[in-house]
Design an enzyme around this catalytic site. Structure first.
Site, short mmCIF file in Angstrom:
data_model
loop_
_atom_site.label_atom_id
_atom_site.label_comp_id
_atom_site.label_asym_id
_atom_site.label_seq_id
_atom_site.Cartn_x
_atom_site.Cartn_y
_atom_site.Cartn_z
N GLY A 72 0.82 -1.21 0.00
CA GLY A 72 0.00 0.00 0.00
C GLY A 72 0.86 1.26 0.00
O GLY A 72 1.97 1.27 0.50
N ARG A 136 1.16 -5.63 -4.94
CA ARG A 136 1.19 -6.52 -3.79
C ARG A 136 1.70 -7.94 -4.10
O ARG A 136 1.60 -8.82 -3.26
CB ARG A 136 -0.22 -6.62 -3.18
CG ARG A 136 -0.68 -5.34 -2.47
CD ARG A 136 -1.80 -5.59 -1.51
NE ARG A 136 -2.26 -4.40 -0.86
CZ ARG A 136 -1.71 -3.89 0.25
NH1 ARG A 136 -0.68 -4.47 0.81
NH2 ARG A 136 -2.19 -2.78 0.78
N ASP A 167 6.03 -8.16 5.39
CA ASP A 167 6.12 -9.26 4.42
C ASP A 167 7.12 -8.95 3.31
O ASP A 167 7.92 -9.81 2.93
CB ASP A 167 4.75 -9.54 3.79
CG ASP A 167 3.87 -10.32 4.75
OD1 ASP A 167 4.42 -10.95 5.68
OD2 ASP A 167 2.63 -10.29 4.58
N LYS A 193 8.34 0.64 5.40
CA LYS A 193 7.17 1.44 4.98
C LYS A 193 5.88 0.82 5.47
O LYS A 193 5.75 -0.41 5.42
CB LYS A 193 7.16 1.51 3.45
CG LYS A 193 5.92 2.06 2.86
CD LYS A 193 5.21 1.14 1.86
CE LYS A 193 4.56 -0.05 2.46
NZ LYS A 193 3.61 -0.77 1.63
N THR A 194 4.96 1.56 5.93
CA THR A 194 3.53 1.23 6.05
C THR A 194 2.86 2.26 6.95
O THR A 194 3.39 2.58 8.02
CB THR A 194 3.21 -0.19 6.58
OG1 THR A 194 1.79 -0.29 6.72
CG2 THR A 194 3.85 -0.56 7.91
N ASP A 196 0.38 1.72 8.56
CA ASP A 196 -0.19 1.00 9.70
C ASP A 196 0.67 1.09 10.97
O ASP A 196 0.19 0.83 12.06
CB ASP A 196 -0.40 -0.48 9.35
CG ASP A 196 -1.49 -0.68 8.32
OD1 ASP A 196 -2.03 0.33 7.84
OD2 ASP A 196 -1.80 -1.83 7.97
#
Ligand code: FBP
Length: 543
Positions: A72, A136, A167, A193-194, A196
């Site tokens: 994402g 992804r 992941d 990165k994320t 979240d």
């Protein structure tokens, strides 16, 4: 635009010549023997710290790099690329940066672009991943690796940078190991990165993008709260992105002080049911109504549904029943499908399934990702809770225990923040990560994640380095098999950010208002206005 010419602030050590200091040999966080066996070449490497060295920055031999954006979008990705580009060119103006298009698949399908200064300048300090796109797909099969080797050889690529979450960085390490085992001579460096915020540990203080995304959502929540406090007529149920962990909801609560913020990890730890959650929300609504306050805000983490133990069991049962189920697929109409599932589920799950609003029960059966899992981001938990709370309040009203008025609005904030113009923090952090990666590559390192630490200090005092990816790994059950993966960080219920929420939530719930209205991200102005890291980082570092 003016923002493109912003010059990111960087650690002093990355400004000139560097020395890379090596720490002690490392171990994985768990399952040491298994991880060591799977990664014989990249296991145990030391943590690296980049230190300033004297003398002029020496020109190195020409080398080329390939970059892949994975998963994402997160604000700051373009600055990782501009940091890489500038770092590369500083080491040797002849160096080249290639971007693989559309995520990891670009490497396998040989789709790439040479990134030139014109392109880079257009994207400096901007949000999004559109400079090369993301995807992804997973890089995990030797056939994919071989296709990757082919194109890297063709383009003279010495190293790949993989920008991704837990992941993707696990896959980066698998790739690094494969290249070493097969003596291919291509290095691999990961980058955290994320939005979240769940890729963090003792070595990684935060993943990039979390800062900007949370600031954007907090601005929106603050605006809603000011409206709620002006009009005094709506309860707003706001779902916030974050596939699994509740870091985003927690950070937004710390920034905006809503009346209620649910934290999935707490709900799981307390083994709460959906009804317990509804009771918790209802109590606050009734208490506020008793003093004439018929408005408020409720923050709901996107991953909530899978953290309610009984819901998780129901979802797992549905996943099993629906996997390759020809019989189910041939049934006509929702009613027939519903009856079929009611009979196939265990009695407890069947009862829960029946108790859910039909629209939600249907969403649970329809939406599956390519791995067969339910796509939680499509489940409108905020609407589910509104419906259940309304029913409960109606019962309380009938028995004279509730006197208020319950008008609601629902919101989902996710995509509004993922491609926002990066905050100064993310612009500086990402650019520094890109520079760090070039220094690790120049030093011949592979199987490392680029890291920048001490992030609550001014950027000039940040410390850059590398962490062996194997150090963050453990073995987990994935698709029926034990796999090496980077441990995902959930909200720590003993950590300072959650404890702050816990200490203040009763006051935030019932006082006339404790709302904070953070307003939009500031890019220029006094440092305390435009360079602040998240509250999560500040509390974790005792600031
Ligand atoms: P990453 O973990 O890849 O960074 O993505 C996070 C996220 O933004 C989650 O918050 C959200 O659940 C998911 O992506 C949505 O993904 P998509 O846009 O592909 O549906």
């Amino acid at each position: 635009m003016a923002r493109q010419s912003y010059q990111p602030k960087i650690p002093v050590a990355l400004m000139g010549n560097v020395h890379i200091a090596e720490g002690e040999a490392t171990q994985s966080v768990a399952n040491q023997e298994d991880i060591k066996k799977l990664f014989p070449n990249t296991y145990g490497m030391p943590v690296l710290t980049i230190e300033a060295a004297t003398g002029e920055l020496a020109r190195v031999e020409t080398f080329n790099i390939g970059i892949i954006l994975s998963g994402g979008q997160a604000p700051g990705g373009h600055n990782v690329i501009s940091g890489l580009y500038d770092g590369l060119k500083k080491l040797n103006p002849e160096n080249k940066l290639y971007g693989f298009l559309g995520g990891p698949i670009g490497l396998v399908e040989h789709k790439y672009a040479l990134l030139t200064s014109d392109t880079i300048d257009e994207y400096r300090n901007t949000g999004g991943f559109d400079i090369i796109g993301s995807g992804r797909e997973k890089l995990e099969k030797p056939e994919q690796f071989e296709k990757g080797i082919e194109i890297c050889k063709q383009l003279g690529i010495k190293a790949l940078i993989i920008v991704g979450g837990d992941d993707s960085n696990t896959n980066a390490c698998v790739l690094a190991e494969y290249f070493l085992q097969n003596k291919v001579g291509i290095q691999v460096i990961g980058c955290p990165k994320t939005i979240d915020g769940d890729l963090k540990n003792d070595q990684i203080e935060t993943s990039f993008g979390f800062d900007t995304a949370c600031k954007v959502y907090s601005e929106l929540i603050g605006n809603i709260q000011r409206d709620a406090n002006s009009a005094k007529k709506y309860w707003h149920f706001i779902r916030l992105m974050g596939r699994s962990a509740s870091h985003i909801a927690l950070e937004c609560a710390l920034q905006s002080q809503p009346n209620i913020c649910l934290i999935s990890e707490e709900i799981e730890a307390k083994n709460m049911t959906l009804n317990d959650i509804v009771d918790r929300i209802t109590k606050v609504i009734v208490a506020r109504a008793n003093v004439g306050l018929n408005f408020g805000t409720v923050l709901i983490p996107e991953g909530l549904i899978e953290f309610i133990p009984a819901m998780r069991r129901l979802i797992e049962e549905l996943n099993d029943i629906l996997a390759d189920n020809e019989e189910f697929n041939t049934l006509e109409g929702d009613d027939n499908k519903r009856e079929y599932l009611k009979l196939k589920l265990t009695p407890e799950s069947s009862d829960l399934y029946r108790s859910l609003p039909r629209s939600i029960a249907r969403q649970l059966t329809l939406d599956r990702d390519p791995h067969g899992n339910v796509m939680v981001s499509l489940i409108e938990t905020e609407k589910l809770l509104i419906e259940m709370v309304s029913k409960k309040l109606a019962q309380l009203k009938a028995s004279g225990q509730y006197v208020g008025k319950f008008s609601t609005l629902s919101h989902f904030f996710g995509y509004e923040g993922r491609c926002a113009l990066p905050s100064n923090f993310d612009a500086d952090y990402c650019y520094s990560l890109g520079l760090t990666a070039t220094r690790l590559i120049a030093a011949g390192k592979t199987g490392y994640m680029a890291v920048v630490r001490h992030l609550t200090r001014p950027a000039s005092e940040w410390v850059a380095g590398g962490v062996p990816i194997t150090m963050m790994m453990n073995m987990e059950h994935r698709n029926g098999k034990m796999k090496p993966v980077i441990q995902k960080a959930l909200v720590d219920l003993n950590g300072a950010p959650f404890r702050h929420l816990e200490e203040h939530r009763a006051e935030w719930a019932e006082a006339a208002t404790c709302y904070i209205y953070p307003g939009p991200i500031q890019y220029y102005g006094p440092s305390e206005v435009c360079n602040q890291p998240t509250k999560t980082l500040q509390l974790e570092h005792g600031c």
